[in-house]
Design an enzyme around this catalytic site. Structure first.
Site, PDB file in Angstrom:
ATOM      1  CG  ASP A 173     -43.026  -1.464  38.887  1.00  0.00           C
ATOM      2  OD1 ASP A 173     -42.389  -2.352  38.304  1.00  0.00           O
ATOM      3  OD2 ASP A 173     -42.512  -0.415  39.316  1.00  0.00           O
ATOM      4  CG  ASN A 181     -32.398  -3.355  45.225  1.00  0.00           C
ATOM      5  OD1 ASN A 181     -32.548  -3.894  46.322  1.00  0.00           O
ATOM      6  ND2 ASN A 181     -32.696  -3.965  44.093  1.00  0.00           N
ATOM      7  CG  HIS A 186     -28.549  -5.536  45.553  1.00  0.00           C
ATOM      8  ND1 HIS A 186     -29.429  -5.330  44.517  1.00  0.00           N
ATOM      9  CD2 HIS A 186     -27.459  -4.778  45.271  1.00  0.00           C
ATOM     10  CE1 HIS A 186     -28.900  -4.504  43.633  1.00  0.00           C
ATOM     11  NE2 HIS A 186     -27.695  -4.147  44.075  1.00  0.00           N
ATOM     12  CG  ASP A 190     -32.881 -10.275  47.548  1.00  0.00           C
ATOM     13  OD1 ASP A 190     -33.222  -9.688  46.500  1.00  0.00           O
ATOM     14  OD2 ASP A 190     -31.840 -10.945  47.646  1.00  0.00           O
ATOM     15  CD  GLU A 217     -38.478  -3.142  39.654  1.00  0.00           C
ATOM     16  OE1 GLU A 217     -38.361  -2.048  39.088  1.00  0.00           O
ATOM     17  OE2 GLU A 217     -37.687  -4.093  39.469  1.00  0.00           O
TER      18      GLU A 217
END
Length: 306
Positions: A173, A181, A186, A190, A217
């Protein structure tokens, strides 16, 4: 199958029949040969052929039983089976199709006809593999997706149970990714996930090891035939490789760069052993104890800190 010769397994208890078929396909295929049902199943597990030419009448285990066992195995059920038989009656063909065969070839066979039929089945297998590959790829990271993980994990779990071998899995994780984010946006999020995905994939060196995007994630890794020491080595390498990317993360409580937490489970699985829950518990432990670290638990053993 792209970039390599297709793998063809010929199964027959008569050496002359194997030699005849080998001559037909040796130039175009990687040819493997088995003289019994048990040997055929073993080679299928080891080599994952693209097609099996399977004799119906064999001692100990006939072709029907071999085909049924292939179709019952999650890892092997997609391998197409063509029966090669001297029987041309409807009952034999019906039984074979009911077992999961895709075609029949009659003995004595015509080499040109056999070659054409095999070419057709190999072409269909390639198309099927390409479609399955597209369906199993995560569009953002290019890794395999959760659907692929579920299939592969179940197949490896069955194989480990059958062979009484070790299996390890990891859940990974990205630490404080929501904060990342919110702070960087965002699109940057990515980019971060793509970079982490590539780093995790580069850690894995063996063909049988896989890493998938598990969701959001979170990533998941399957490590067949891996003991606790090997699993810890991979988990630590993943954590260190992601940290070494030096991707800035101003909002993390762990470090000023992006880090990951890793939860792992390892052992010789039994049917009632929930490996995924165990790895998830270890991931939760890694987060609770400060993140940016690896935690591993072995079957029936205490958790190991790393």
């Amino acid at each position: 199958m792209l970039g390599r010769k297709p793998r063809l397994l010929i199964v027959d208890d008569q050496a002359l029949n194997i030699q005849a078929l080998h001559r037909v396909f040796a130039a175009d295929c990687q040819v493997f040969m088995a003289t019994s049902g048990a040997q055929a199943l073993q080679l299928c597990s080891q080599q994952l052929p693209d097609l099996v030419l399977l004799d119906v009448q064999m001692p100990d285990m006939d072709g029907f039983e071999v085909c049924l066992r292939l179709k019952a195995d999650a890892q092997l059920r997609e391998i197409p089976v063509v029966f090669v038989t001297a029987h041309q009656d409807g009952d034999t063909e019906t039984r074979g199709l009911d077992c999961g065969a895709v075609d029949f070839i009659s003995k004595p066979f015509n080499p040109a006809v056999v070659r054409a039929r095999v070419r057709t089945q190999l072409s269909l297998k390639l198309q099927s593999d390409l479609l399955r590959e597209v369906a199993f790829i995560d569009g953002l990271t290019g890794l395999h997706n959760r659907r692929f993980f579920d299939e592969r994990f179940n197949a490896e779990l069955q194989r480990a149970q059958r062979n009484k071998s070790k299996l390890a899995i990891a859940l990974i994780d990205v630490d404080f990714f929501k904060r990342y984010n919110d702070h960087y946006g965002h699109l940057s999020g990515d980019d971060c996930l793509r970079a982490v995905a590539l780093a995790l994939r580069l850690v894995l060196k063996r063909p049988g090891d896989i890493v998938c995007r598990f969701g959001g994630e979170e990533f998941a890794c399957v490590l067949p035939e891996t003991d606790a020491a090997g699993a810890l080595a991979v988990g630590r390498a993943m954590e260190q490789t992601v940290r070494a990317l030096r991707t800035p993360h101003a909002m993390s409580d762990v470090a000023d760069v992006v880090t990951v937490s890793v939860g792992m489970a390892v052992g010789s699985p039994s049917p009632d052993w929930t490996m995924l829950s165990m790895a998830d518990s270890e991931l939760y432990r890694a987060k609770a104890e400060g993140r940016g670290q690896v935690r591993l638990q072995q079957l029936s053993d205490a958790a190991i800190a790393a």
